[in-house]
Enzyme design. Structure first.
Site, PDB file in Angstrom:
ATOM      1  N   CYS A  79      41.227   8.751   1.967  1.00  0.00           N
ATOM      2  CA  CYS A  79      41.862   8.371   0.705  1.00  0.00           C
ATOM      3  C   CYS A  79      41.869   9.585  -0.214  1.00  0.00           C
ATOM      4  CB  CYS A  79      41.095   7.219   0.060  1.00  0.00           C
ATOM      5  SG  CYS A  79      41.717   6.724  -1.570  1.00  0.00           S
ATOM      6  N   CYS A 194      48.925  10.210   0.190  1.00  0.00           N
ATOM      7  CA  CYS A 194      48.243   8.913   0.195  1.00  0.00           C
ATOM      8  C   CYS A 194      48.342   8.414   1.625  1.00  0.00           C
ATOM      9  CB  CYS A 194      48.893   7.932  -0.769  1.00  0.00           C
ATOM     10  SG  CYS A 194      48.236   6.237  -0.660  1.00  0.00           S
TER      11      CYS A 194
END
Length: 266
Positions: A79, A194
Site C-alpha cells: 500500500c 496504488c
C-alpha cells in the site's frame, strides 16, 4: 497462529483493502514454497482520507498484534499510502522484522519515458506525502511529473474487483488529468501508485485518449521480497496454510469468493 519450529514462516502481505492481491499474486510465483497471510484493513479503508497521525497509530497498533499472532518471515506493505507514511515508523517500532514497502515507481518511470512527461496516479494521501515529492526530486528532475490524486478510484477498484459495474464516465473522470500534452509531446507513462489500480488497467487502456505505459510495481516488490526471504531446499508448501484476515471481521460473500479464487481461506 505461530509457525511451528519445523515449518517455514509465512509471508505477510498487508493492504488497506484487497488491492494488495496484485502484489500477492506476483510474490506467490517467486516464493512457491512459502505460505501467505493476506491482511486487509478493511475497517480502516480507504486510507487516503485519514489524518496522518491517527493513521500512523492505527497501523503500528495493528502490526503489534499481527506480528505477535502470526510470526511472519517478512512483511510486505502493499500500500503506497501506508508505506510512504509509516514505513520508517514500522521499522523503528519492530526492528526485528523485515518490511518491504511499496512506493510510487517514479525512478523506473523516469528511466523509461521518452517524452519526459510522466504522471503518477495515486490516492490523495500518497500525492501529498513528502516521500513522493522526494522521489521526484531524487530521480525525475529531468521530467515533467504530474501528480494526480484520485478521491474515488480506490473505492471504484474495490467494487470492480468484486465484479460490480463501474461506469466508463466515472473512471475517465478520475484518470483524465493523467494525460498531458506539452511542447509537442504527450504523457507516455502513468505510474499506478496504488496497488488497487492494476486490476483496472485494461479498463484504463480502453479509455485512454492515447496509448501509454501503465507502470505496475507489483513484480518489482515481489522480486525485492524474494531476495530477502531465505530459499529453503526441499521445502514443501503446507496445504491450507494460506489465509486472509479482515480487520472488520466481516468480509462479504463476493470478497470471500474472491479470496478463495486467490487460494486464500477467508
Amino acid at each position: 497462529m505461530t509457525a511451528a519450529a519445523n515449518e517455514l514462516k509465512p509471508v505477510l502481505v498487508f493492504d488497506s483493502g484487497i488491492g494488495g492481491l496484485t502484489v500477492l499474486r506476483e510474490a506467490r510465483v517467486l516464493m512457491p514454497e512459502r505460505s501467505f497471510i493476506y491482511v486487509a484493513d478493511d475497517a480502516g479503508f480507504p486510507y487516503g482520507s485519514w489524518e496522518e497521525q491517527a493513521l500512523k497509530e492505527r497501523i503500528i497498533g495493528l502490526f503489534g498484534k499481527l506480528l505477535q499472532d502470526h510470526d511472519p518471515e517478512i512483511c510486505i506493505i502493499a500500500c503506497n499510502t501506508a508505506f510512504t507514511l509509516v514505513g520508517a515508523d514500522l521499522r523503528a517500532a519492530f526492528p526485528q522484522m523485515t518490511f518491504v514497502g511499496t512506493v510510487p515507481a517514479i525512478k523506473p518511470a523516469a528511466e523509461r519515458t521518452r517524452s519526459g512527461l510522466v504522471s503518477v496516479l495515486a490516492t490523495p494521501g500518497t500525492v501529498k506525502r513528502a516521500y513522493t515529492r522526494d522521489l521526484i526530486q531524487s530521480f525525475a528532475t529531468q521530467c515533467h511529473v504530474r501528480l494526480v490524486g484520485s478521491e474515488n478510484l480506490a473505492r471504484m477498484a474495490e467494487a470492480y474487483i468484486r465484479g460490480e459495474t463501474v461506469s466508463d464516465e466515472a473512471v475517465l473522470a478520475e484518470i483524465d488529468q493523467c494525460f498531458v500534452e506539452k511542447d509537442g509531446g504527450k504523457t507516455d507513462i502513468v505510474v499506478l501508485a496504488c496497488t488497487h489500480y492494476p486490476f483496472m488497467a485494461n479498463l484504463f487502456r480502453r479509455l485512454a485518449p492515447w496509448p501509454v505505459d501503465w507502470l505496475d510495481p507489483a513484480e518489482a516488490i515481489a522480486r525485492r521480497a524474494r531476495s530477502l526471504v531465505p530459499l529453503v531446499a526441499d521445502a514443501v508448501h503446507a496445504e491450507n496454510s494460506d489465509f486472509s484476515v479482515f480487520t472488520s471481521g466481516m468480509p462479504d460473500f463476493p470478497t470471500r469468493r474472491l479470496m478463495q479464487g486467490f487460494g486464500l481461506r477467508a
